[in-house]
Design an enzyme around this catalytic site. Structure first.
Site, PDB file in Angstrom:
ATOM      1  N   HIS A 152      -6.043  -6.078   2.369  1.00  0.00           N
ATOM      2  CA  HIS A 152      -5.113  -4.990   2.654  1.00  0.00           C
ATOM      3  C   HIS A 152      -4.707  -5.032   4.129  1.00  0.00           C
ATOM      4  O   HIS A 152      -5.556  -4.908   5.012  1.00  0.00           O
ATOM      5  CB  HIS A 152      -5.757  -3.643   2.334  1.00  0.00           C
ATOM      6  CG  HIS A 152      -6.040  -3.460   0.871  1.00  0.00           C
ATOM      7  ND1 HIS A 152      -5.422  -2.489   0.122  1.00  0.00           N
ATOM      8  CD2 HIS A 152      -6.854  -4.133   0.021  1.00  0.00           C
ATOM      9  CE1 HIS A 152      -5.847  -2.562  -1.138  1.00  0.00           C
ATOM     10  NE2 HIS A 152      -6.725  -3.559  -1.214  1.00  0.00           N
TER      11      HIS A 152
ATOM     12  N   GLN B 186      -5.018  -0.414  -4.974  1.00  0.00           N
ATOM     13  CA  GLN B 186      -5.593  -1.501  -5.772  1.00  0.00           C
ATOM     14  C   GLN B 186      -6.290  -0.954  -7.005  1.00  0.00           C
ATOM     15  O   GLN B 186      -6.232  -1.563  -8.084  1.00  0.00           O
ATOM     16  CB  GLN B 186      -6.565  -2.320  -4.923  1.00  0.00           C
ATOM     17  CG  GLN B 186      -7.145  -3.524  -5.653  1.00  0.00           C
ATOM     18  CD  GLN B 186      -7.973  -4.416  -4.748  1.00  0.00           C
ATOM     19  OE1 GLN B 186      -7.723  -4.508  -3.553  1.00  0.00           O
ATOM     20  NE2 GLN B 186      -8.981  -5.055  -5.307  1.00  0.00           N
TER      21      GLN B 186
ATOM     22  N   CYS C 288       0.837  -1.195   0.000  1.00  0.00           N
ATOM     23  CA  CYS C 288       0.000   0.000   0.000  1.00  0.00           C
ATOM     24  C   CYS C 288       0.878   1.253   0.000  1.00  0.00           C
ATOM     25  O   CYS C 288       1.807   1.368   0.799  1.00  0.00           O
ATOM     26  CB  CYS C 288      -0.890  -0.034   1.236  1.00  0.00           C
ATOM     27  SG  CYS C 288      -1.710   1.513   1.626  1.00  0.00           S
ATOM     28  N   GLU C 289       0.580   2.192  -0.884  1.00  0.00           N
ATOM     29  CA  GLU C 289       1.388   3.403  -0.948  1.00  0.00           C
ATOM     30  C   GLU C 289       1.114   4.355   0.216  1.00  0.00           C
ATOM     31  O   GLU C 289       1.866   5.300   0.427  1.00  0.00           O
ATOM     32  CB  GLU C 289       1.151   4.136  -2.278  1.00  0.00           C
ATOM     33  CG  GLU C 289      -0.218   4.732  -2.453  1.00  0.00           C
ATOM     34  CD  GLU C 289      -0.357   5.470  -3.776  1.00  0.00           C
ATOM     35  OE1 GLU C 289      -1.161   6.409  -3.839  1.00  0.00           O
ATOM     36  OE2 GLU C 289       0.342   5.106  -4.746  1.00  0.00           O
ATOM     37  N   HIS C 290       0.060   4.116   0.974  1.00  0.00           N
ATOM     38  CA  HIS C 290      -0.268   4.988   2.094  1.00  0.00           C
ATOM     39  C   HIS C 290       0.461   4.600   3.373  1.00  0.00           C
ATOM     40  O   HIS C 290       0.873   5.478   4.144  1.00  0.00           O
ATOM     41  CB  HIS C 290      -1.778   4.978   2.343  1.00  0.00           C
ATOM     42  CG  HIS C 290      -2.570   5.464   1.172  1.00  0.00           C
ATOM     43  ND1 HIS C 290      -3.787   4.912   0.803  1.00  0.00           N
ATOM     44  CD2 HIS C 290      -2.317   6.425   0.259  1.00  0.00           C
ATOM     45  CE1 HIS C 290      -4.249   5.528  -0.272  1.00  0.00           C
ATOM     46  NE2 HIS C 290      -3.376   6.446  -0.623  1.00  0.00           N
ATOM     47  N   HIS C 291       0.613   3.298   3.626  1.00  0.00           N
ATOM     48  CA  HIS C 291       1.252   2.842   4.860  1.00  0.00           C
ATOM     49  C   HIS C 291       2.431   1.895   4.620  1.00  0.00           C
ATOM     50  O   HIS C 291       3.088   1.479   5.568  1.00  0.00           O
ATOM     51  CB  HIS C 291       0.222   2.137   5.760  1.00  0.00           C
ATOM     52  CG  HIS C 291      -0.946   2.996   6.129  1.00  0.00           C
ATOM     53  ND1 HIS C 291      -2.143   2.946   5.445  1.00  0.00           N
ATOM     54  CD2 HIS C 291      -1.093   3.942   7.088  1.00  0.00           C
ATOM     55  CE1 HIS C 291      -2.988   3.821   5.976  1.00  0.00           C
ATOM     56  NE2 HIS C 291      -2.376   4.430   6.972  1.00  0.00           N
TER      57      HIS C 291
ATOM     58  N   CYS D 216      -3.250  -2.859   5.758  1.00  0.00           N
ATOM     59  CA  CYS D 216      -3.478  -1.587   6.455  1.00  0.00           C
ATOM     60  C   CYS D 216      -4.838  -1.584   7.136  1.00  0.00           C
ATOM     61  O   CYS D 216      -5.074  -0.791   8.053  1.00  0.00           O
ATOM     62  CB  CYS D 216      -3.361  -0.409   5.490  1.00  0.00           C
ATOM     63  SG  CYS D 216      -4.487  -0.468   4.084  1.00  0.00           S
TER      64      CYS D 216
END
Length: 209
Positions: free
Chosen positions: A165, A137, A96-99, A167
């Site tokens: 995910h 995704q 995941c590019e956020h976490h 996250c």
């Protein structure tokens, strides 16, 4: 679709300037270890920065690979075959590019050839190329479909991804086992709902028994 793909295809680095050195990456890991309250100099962690840098280079190798090269070799001797080709259950691991925590799932790809087909292993490799980058995704689904459409120029492409995910499972809401489904259709799949239904039917048929 080109607007989605251009920031991702042939992307060699994630930001401005030169890529940091291996030593700089290892020092960053040491900083994170100290930040979480660990001692990077204790026996069990002495080699961890080097291991993490090496693992990241492998897990994010998709930035150094071009999906068009994987899809470049096609076969035209298909004995007149022009119906749907479907490859199901292409398992992948992404982040995941956020976490920057794992996304674990599988992709399903279908396309309608226009006089040529591509080796099935190439479709799986395209999934890996985009999975081995920081992702959402939704973007990954569009990138896979777009690269196949732009390179092979088939009559249509269908891509569905189902994934869990971490996250959501490891932090925040902590809902283990929840899965997310995304799909993208191009060409005949987008224009004709019956082609979408045929694709979905073939996916379901493989789960029986």
């Amino acid at each position: 679709m080109d607007a989605i793909l251009k920031p991702f295809i042939n992307q060699q680095q994630t930001g401005p300037g030169e890529r940091p050195s291996k030593a700089e990456a290892e020092n960053a890991v040491r900083t994170l270890l100290r930040w979480i309250g660990e001692n990077p100099d204790r026996e069990g962690l002495i080699d961890t920065p080097e291991r993490v840098a090496k693992a990241y280079r492998e897990m994010f190798s998709g930035y150094e690979r071009d999906p068009a090269e994987e899809l470049g070799r096609t076969f035209e001797e298909v004995a007149g075959f022009d119906d749907m080709v479907v490859e199901r259950d292409i398992h992948f691991h992404s982040h995941c590019e956020h976490h920057m925590v794992p996304i674990i799932g599988k992709a399903h790809i279908g396309y309608l050839p226009d006089g040529k087909v591509v080796g099935l292993s190439k479709l799986a490799r395209v999934v890996d190329i985009f999975a081995q980058r920081l992702q959402t995704q939704e973007a990954m689904t569009a990138q896979i479909a777009g690269s196949i459409q732009d390179t092979l120029n088939p009559r249509g492409v269908a891509v569905m991804i189902e994934a869990e995910h971490m996250c959501m499972a490891m932090r925040g809401i902590r809902k283990h086992g929840a899965t997310t489904l995304t799909s993208t259709f191009t060409g005949a799949f987008k224009d004709h709902v019956e082609e979408q239904m045929r694709f979905m039917t073939l996916l379901r048929a493989g789960t029986r028994g």
